[in-house]
Design a protein around this motif. Structure first.
Motif, PDB file in Angstrom:
ATOM      1  N   ARG A   7       0.831  -1.190   0.000  1.00 27.13           N
ATOM      2  CA  ARG A   7       0.000   0.000   0.000  1.00 27.13           C
ATOM      3  C   ARG A   7       0.876   1.254   0.000  1.00 27.13           C
ATOM      4  O   ARG A   7       1.991   1.244   0.525  1.00 27.13           O
ATOM      5  CB  ARG A   7      -0.921   0.036   1.230  1.00 27.13           C
ATOM      6  CG  ARG A   7      -1.941  -1.093   1.297  1.00 27.13           C
ATOM      7  CD  ARG A   7      -3.030  -0.917   0.259  1.00 27.13           C
ATOM      8  NE  ARG A   7      -4.091  -1.901   0.431  1.00 27.13           N
ATOM      9  CZ  ARG A   7      -4.102  -3.100  -0.160  1.00 27.13           C
ATOM     10  NH1 ARG A   7      -3.090  -3.450  -0.962  1.00 27.13           N
ATOM     11  NH2 ARG A   7      -5.107  -3.922   0.049  1.00 27.13           N
ATOM     12  N   THR A  22      -2.320   4.587   9.413  1.00 30.65           N
ATOM     13  CA  THR A  22      -3.642   4.548   8.783  1.00 30.65           C
ATOM     14  C   THR A  22      -3.878   3.222   8.082  1.00 30.65           C
ATOM     15  O   THR A  22      -4.922   2.582   8.259  1.00 30.65           O
ATOM     16  CB  THR A  22      -3.789   5.696   7.778  1.00 30.65           C
ATOM     17  OG1 THR A  22      -3.594   6.945   8.450  1.00 30.65           O
ATOM     18  CG2 THR A  22      -5.166   5.680   7.136  1.00 30.65           C
ATOM     19  N   VAL A  23      -2.895   2.787   7.301  1.00 39.07           N
ATOM     20  CA  VAL A  23      -3.043   1.557   6.514  1.00 39.07           C
ATOM     21  C   VAL A  23      -3.191   0.334   7.419  1.00 39.07           C
ATOM     22  O   VAL A  23      -4.072  -0.512   7.210  1.00 39.07           O
ATOM     23  CB  VAL A  23      -1.834   1.384   5.578  1.00 39.07           C
ATOM     24  CG1 VAL A  23      -1.887   0.029   4.880  1.00 39.07           C
ATOM     25  CG2 VAL A  23      -1.797   2.506   4.551  1.00 39.07           C
ATOM     26  N   VAL A  70      -4.202   0.058  10.524  1.00 39.93           N
ATOM     27  CA  VAL A  70      -5.468   0.015  11.267  1.00 39.93           C
ATOM     28  C   VAL A  70      -6.594  -0.468  10.358  1.00 39.93           C
ATOM     29  O   VAL A  70      -7.428  -1.302  10.761  1.00 39.93           O
ATOM     30  CB  VAL A  70      -5.792   1.403  11.853  1.00 39.93           C
ATOM     31  CG1 VAL A  70      -7.208   1.428  12.401  1.00 39.93           C
ATOM     32  CG2 VAL A  70      -4.805   1.754  12.955  1.00 39.93           C
ATOM     33  N   GLU A  71      -6.648   0.028   9.136  1.00 44.33           N
ATOM     34  CA  GLU A  71      -7.688  -0.403   8.199  1.00 44.33           C
ATOM     35  C   GLU A  71      -7.589  -1.897   7.912  1.00 44.33           C
ATOM     36  O   GLU A  71      -8.597  -2.609   7.881  1.00 44.33           O
ATOM     37  CB  GLU A  71      -7.571   0.396   6.905  1.00 44.33           C
ATOM     38  CG  GLU A  71      -7.900   1.878   7.062  1.00 44.33           C
ATOM     39  CD  GLU A  71      -7.664   2.660   5.776  1.00 44.33           C
ATOM     40  OE1 GLU A  71      -7.107   2.071   4.819  1.00 44.33           O
ATOM     41  OE2 GLU A  71      -8.029   3.858   5.725  1.00 44.33           O
ATOM     42  N   LEU A  72      -6.378  -2.387   7.715  1.00 42.91           N
ATOM     43  CA  LEU A  72      -6.196  -3.809   7.441  1.00 42.91           C
ATOM     44  C   LEU A  72      -6.511  -4.656   8.676  1.00 42.91           C
ATOM     45  O   LEU A  72      -7.084  -5.753   8.552  1.00 42.91           O
ATOM     46  CB  LEU A  72      -4.767  -4.071   6.972  1.00 42.91           C
ATOM     47  CG  LEU A  72      -4.387  -3.485   5.610  1.00 42.91           C
ATOM     48  CD1 LEU A  72      -2.910  -3.706   5.321  1.00 42.91           C
ATOM     49  CD2 LEU A  72      -5.232  -4.100   4.501  1.00 42.91           C
ATOM     50  N   LYS A  79      -8.689  -3.992  10.987  1.00 45.11           N
ATOM     51  CA  LYS A  79     -10.148  -4.074  11.095  1.00 45.11           C
ATOM     52  C   LYS A  79     -10.722  -5.029  10.050  1.00 45.11           C
ATOM     53  O   LYS A  79     -11.665  -5.780  10.330  1.00 45.11           O
ATOM     54  CB  LYS A  79     -10.760  -2.679  10.912  1.00 45.11           C
ATOM     55  CG  LYS A  79     -10.486  -1.708  12.047  1.00 45.11           C
ATOM     56  CD  LYS A  79     -11.129  -0.355  11.752  1.00 45.11           C
ATOM     57  CE  LYS A  79     -10.898   0.637  12.875  1.00 45.11           C
ATOM     58  NZ  LYS A  79     -11.520   1.966  12.587  1.00 45.11           N
ATOM     59  N   ALA A  80     -10.163  -4.988   8.862  1.00 46.38           N
ATOM     60  CA  ALA A  80     -10.702  -5.810   7.770  1.00 46.38           C
ATOM     61  C   ALA A  80     -10.556  -7.301   8.049  1.00 46.38           C
ATOM     62  O   ALA A  80     -11.471  -8.080   7.773  1.00 46.38           O
ATOM     63  CB  ALA A  80     -10.020  -5.447   6.453  1.00 46.38           C
ATOM     64  N   GLU A 122      -7.804   0.207  19.210  1.00 45.69           N
ATOM     65  CA  GLU A 122      -8.526  -0.870  18.535  1.00 45.69           C
ATOM     66  C   GLU A 122      -8.422  -2.199  19.279  1.00 45.69           C
ATOM     67  O   GLU A 122      -8.994  -3.196  18.849  1.00 45.69           O
ATOM     68  CB  GLU A 122      -7.993  -1.050  17.109  1.00 45.69           C
ATOM     69  CG  GLU A 122      -8.171   0.165  16.221  1.00 45.69           C
ATOM     70  CD  GLU A 122      -9.627   0.494  15.979  1.00 45.69           C
ATOM     71  OE1 GLU A 122     -10.453  -0.442  15.994  1.00 45.69           O
ATOM     72  OE2 GLU A 122      -9.946   1.684  15.778  1.00 45.69           O
TER      73      GLU A 122
END
Length: 444
Positions: A196, A202-203, A205-207, A209-210, A240
């Motif tokens: 990415r 940022t990246v 945390v998004e991953l 959660k996914a 998180e």
């Protein structure tokens, strides 16, 4: 007579045959049965006509709750003194309150190796290799699935405060080749590399959660900006509920094995060398032939590896080629160069009589492996092990100890610079630390 049977007689007329059936039920030791339904049902389900289908003569004192979320219980009780068996079936009124768990629960202590993690992220930084990688091996052993990730942080390709490029096209191209080679090595072992362009805080945390990650595994770095990135990752992952586990793998000597606290480290090379002399070097970590697969949850796409234009860099800067074709990034190239260099060491006699640091072979009296060592395409311990094998196998005119002295000298200088940088990278140490007394090393 059973009080409940007598109550039914007073509430309405029943036949003699029904009395006998109820009496049999009351005297049976298996008469206690309870059916509990807490699922949400419409109130018109409990109408008089529907209840009459359960009882030939509906009881007049039956209490039916009017709220749909209330517990509805239809029971047959026995007053017999014999042992009672109860059969109960319960369904949650709200599935979100009692979710169906498809995977293993997180261990109460995430650091407990006995607890298997559901999924974790391996955040590759300056450790672009699969050999001698404690971070990757630990994640593979601890988790059911592993998501390797590399982030091209846009901040690394901006202008510095002095107006210079933080990363030029040559270095960026070398990094792109190294990331590409890492992906190939991971794919060959049944995994892949998610790439990415974005800030790691940022990246990741998004991953996380996914895929529902339990933890993030990463190697620690030493510079001020890298330490700040670690602090940001710790902060957002704490919110998180995701653990962050750090490892150390960029030096010959391990940080935890130093005979002094890092904040008490001397700022001159001579004092550092005297302290670490005689320390045992940890063994290299075995390379895994097969890795855990990617998490099935989230359906994360691996993504494309960017080019120089994607990073905002000009491939034809200064009218020159975007990269030196003789310098190819990646772990495979690093290992080949190391073997070639080891063969040169074995074939040529030592150039120094005392095994001093001027006994360096190769073009321009250097092994030329610094770029790969900087990005972690190869580890210092792997380099030392390979050269030890060559030295002990014979073929050179010098003794094995003599042939290794100069190499240890250079790696020790590199350790000194990394440890002193780590010491000064903490904000509270920036003003307190004294300048390091050192000279330029052959290794970055």
């Amino acid at each position: 007579m059973d009080p409940k049977l007598q109550n039914l007689e007073t509430s309405g007329s029943i036949s003699e045959e029904e009395k006998q059936q109820l009496a049999i039920v009351s005297s049976s030791p298996f008469a206690t049965a309870s059916l509990s339904l807490s699922a949400i049902l419409p109130t018109n389900f409990f109408t008089q006509s529907k209840i009459s289908t359960l009882f030939s003569t509906p009881p007049t004192k039956a209490k039916i709750p009017t709220q749909a979320t209330s517990l509805t219980r239809l029971s047959l009780f026995s007053s017999a003194s014999s042992p009672k068996l109860s059969f109960k079936s319960t369904f949650s009124a709200n599935p979100l309150q009692s979710p169906l768990t498809l995977g293993p629960r997180r261990p109460s202590d995430p650091s407990n190796a006995a607890g298997t993690r559901r999924a974790c992220i391996v955040w590759f930084r300056n450790d672009l290799r699969v050999h001698d990688n404690e971070c990757l091996n630990s994640a593979n052993n601890d988790s059911m699935s592993v998501l390797p990730v590399y982030c091209f942080d846009p901040r690394a390709y901006e202008k510095s405060s002095s107006g210079f490029d933080k990363t030029g096209p040559y270095r960026a191209n070398f990094l792109i080749e190294s990331v590409s080679d890492l992906r190939k090595n991971l794919q060959a072992r049944g995994s892949d590399l998610v790439v990415r362009i974005g800030r790691p805080e940022t990246v990741l945390v998004e991953l996380a959660k996914a895929i529902g990650a339990d933890a993030v595994y990463a190697h620690r770095e030493v510079s001020h900006d890298e330490v700040k990135a670690e602090d940001k990752i710790d902060e957002v992952m704490k919110d998180e509920g995701v653990e962050v586990k750090y490892f150390w793998g960029s030096t010959l000597y391990h940080l935890d094995d130093l005979p002094f606290k890092l904040e008490e480290m001397q700022s001159n090379y001579g004092g550092f060398k005297e302290k670490v002399q005689g320390l045992e070097i940890r063994k290299t970590i075995e390379t895994l032939d097969e890795l855990k697969g990617l998490p099935s949850r989230g359906d994360v796409e691996p993504g494309d590896i960017p080019n120089l234009l994607d990073l905002g860099l000009n491939p034809s800067q200064d009218g020159k080629a975007s990269a030196n074709t003789s310098m190819v990034g990646g772990e495979a190239e690093a290992l080949q160069r190391l073997q070639k260099f080891a063969a040169e060491c074995q074939a040529q006699p030592p150039k120094g009589n005392n095994g001093s640091h001027d006994s360096i072979y190769g073009a321009n009296f250097s092994c030329k492996i610094s770029p790969w060592l900087t990005l972690g395409c190869i580890s210092p311990r792997s380099m030392l092990d390979e050269l030890k094998k060559t030295a002990t196998s014979g073929g050179g005119s010098g003794s094995p100890d003599t042939e290794m002295n100069w190499f240890m000298f250079e790696l020790l200088w590199r350790d000194f610079f990394r440890f002193i940088t780590k010491k000064c990278s903490a904000p509270r140490k920036q003003l307190e630390a004294t300048p390091a007394t050192a000279c330029t090393s052959a290794f970055a």
